[in-house]
Write an enzyme that holds these catalytic residues in place. Structure first.
Site, short mmCIF file in Angstrom:
data_model
loop_
_atom_site.label_atom_id
_atom_site.label_comp_id
_atom_site.label_asym_id
_atom_site.label_seq_id
_atom_site.Cartn_x
_atom_site.Cartn_y
_atom_site.Cartn_z
N ILE A 39 0.72 -1.13 0.26
CA ILE A 39 0.03 -0.23 -0.45
C ILE A 39 0.71 1.54 0.09
O ILE A 39 0.30 1.99 -0.60
CB ILE A 39 -0.86 0.11 0.95
CG1 ILE A 39 -2.27 -1.22 1.03
CG2 ILE A 39 -1.10 1.71 1.02
CD1 ILE A 39 -2.66 -1.08 2.04
N ARG A 93 12.28 1.00 7.67
CA ARG A 93 12.84 0.58 8.20
C ARG A 93 13.99 0.35 7.50
O ARG A 93 15.59 0.10 8.08
CB ARG A 93 12.51 -1.08 9.07
CG ARG A 93 11.65 -0.38 9.71
CD ARG A 93 11.31 -2.05 11.13
NE ARG A 93 10.93 -2.43 9.77
CZ ARG A 93 9.68 -3.78 10.17
NH1 ARG A 93 10.34 -4.19 11.45
NH2 ARG A 93 8.91 -4.57 8.87
N ASP A 149 12.60 3.68 11.88
CA ASP A 149 12.22 3.26 12.87
C ASP A 149 11.02 3.85 14.04
O ASP A 149 10.99 4.63 14.20
CB ASP A 149 13.11 2.04 14.08
CG ASP A 149 12.55 1.55 14.90
OD1 ASP A 149 11.26 1.52 14.64
OD2 ASP A 149 13.03 0.37 15.39
N VAL A 150 10.20 3.41 13.86
CA VAL A 150 9.04 4.51 13.90
C VAL A 150 8.69 4.34 15.49
O VAL A 150 8.02 5.07 15.99
CB VAL A 150 7.36 4.90 13.06
CG1 VAL A 150 7.78 4.61 11.82
CG2 VAL A 150 6.46 2.85 13.26
N ASN A 153 1.58 4.81 6.88
CA ASN A 153 0.68 3.11 6.88
C ASN A 153 1.51 2.31 7.65
O ASN A 153 1.98 0.95 6.77
CB ASN A 153 1.56 3.31 5.13
CG ASN A 153 1.35 2.67 4.14
OD1 ASN A 153 0.34 1.82 3.88
ND2 ASN A 153 1.94 1.52 3.72
N TYR A 212 -3.05 -6.34 17.69
CA TYR A 212 -3.29 -5.73 16.29
C TYR A 212 -4.54 -4.31 16.22
O TYR A 212 -4.53 -3.26 15.95
CB TYR A 212 -3.54 -6.11 15.07
CG TYR A 212 -3.21 -5.25 14.29
CD1 TYR A 212 -2.27 -5.27 13.23
CD2 TYR A 212 -4.45 -5.86 13.09
CE1 TYR A 212 -2.18 -4.32 12.09
CE2 TYR A 212 -4.58 -5.07 11.76
CZ TYR A 212 -3.79 -4.49 11.44
OH TYR A 212 -3.81 -3.96 10.03
N LYS A 251 -5.22 -0.59 16.37
CA LYS A 251 -5.66 -0.15 15.31
C LYS A 251 -6.83 0.47 15.80
O LYS A 251 -6.91 1.86 14.79
CB LYS A 251 -6.28 -0.77 13.83
CG LYS A 251 -4.87 -1.39 13.10
CD LYS A 251 -4.21 -0.42 12.88
CE LYS A 251 -3.53 -1.42 11.61
NZ LYS A 251 -2.38 0.22 10.66
N THR A 280 -1.49 -7.63 -0.73
CA THR A 280 0.10 -6.97 0.26
C THR A 280 0.79 -8.06 0.57
O THR A 280 0.57 -9.37 1.08
CB THR A 280 0.22 -6.05 0.90
OG1 THR A 280 -0.84 -6.80 2.41
CG2 THR A 280 -0.69 -5.07 0.77
#
Length: 253
Positions: free
Chosen positions: A17, A37, A58-59, A85, A150, A154, A185
């Protein structure tokens, strides 16, 4: 060229995406900073675009996010568009889930979005305009078994999106979430592989299990998600903020 001269940042930009969004932004004339990354695929992708740069990030590390956003600004100027994203999805039933699993899902999928929103907002508030789009997944709108961490992360992204939309409503900034269903994906291909390994089903059967929740009976394409993102970036969407737009073939209504 609706976005000519705009500076857009995309995390998780090297594939799936993220890569589709990068292509769409570049096509509309934006200067694009690709973050992720692993630097090599970002650099390869950036080399194919007219105005693009690649920055390793690295977020989950707040100080790294600050440094990366300052670096992006030095080259392309203040950020106008932020696409969060980057994400990961690991599976586990809750009664077997360890702390590391839970904390990792929160770090990548929620903390990282917060850090990037915070840094981009600093620049957008100075310029008096901006667009933030968080790629949140239908897991922000409903529950799924075996991905509780997860889903929780989200759902948190959607709450953050709505709160930021209110904080920035009079600042020329919109904040929205795009919520894809199962998308074609690498992340979904890994899920299919996981189903095959754990259940002994064929790939075709595993794919059917994932697509049965989509009334259209198929995987969403990355370019379809990118199209929704592009509309939110456009001048015509300036009155749209705090929304969760599902791109899921009618799975969530």
């Amino acid at each position: 060229m609706l976005l000519k001269g705009k500076h857009a940042v995309v995390t998780g930009a090297g594939k799936g995406i993220g890569a589709a969004i990068v292509d769409s932004l570049a096509k509309e004339g934006a200067r694009v900073t690709l973050m992720g990354r692993t630097l090599a695929p970002l650099q390869e992708k950036a080399s194919q675009l007219p105005q693009a740069q690649a920055i390793a990030l690295d977020v989950t590390q707040s100080d790294c996010v600050t440094a990366a956003f300052n670096q992006a600004k030095e080259v392309f100027g203040p950020i106008d568009i932020m696409i969060n994203n980057a994400g990961q999805a690991h599976t586990s039933p809750v009664h077997k889930m360890d702390d590391e699993h839970w904390l990792q899902m929160m770090a990548v999928n929620l903390n990282g979005v917060f850090y990037c929103c915070r840094e981009s907002l600093k620049q957008m508030r100075e310029s008096g305009e901006g667009r933030i789009i968080n790629i949140a997944s239908t897991a922000a709108l409903k529950g799924y078994g075996y991905v509780a961490a997860y889903c929780a992360a989200k759902h948190g992204v959607l709450g953050l999106t709505r709160s930021l939309a209110l904080e920035t409503a009079t600042k020329g900034i919109t904040v929205n979430a795009v919520c894809p269903g199962y998308t074609d994906t690498e992340l979904v291909r890994d899920s299919i592989k996981n189903i095959v390994e754990k259940t002994g089903r064929s790939e075709k059967e595993a794919l059917a299990e994932l697509t049965q929740s989509n009334p259209q009976g198929r995987l969403v394409q990355p370019e379809e998600v990118a199209s929704a993102v592009m509309w939110l970036c456009s001048p015509g969407a300036s009155a749209v903020t705090g929304q969760a737009i599902a791109v899921a073939g009618g799975e969530v209504m």
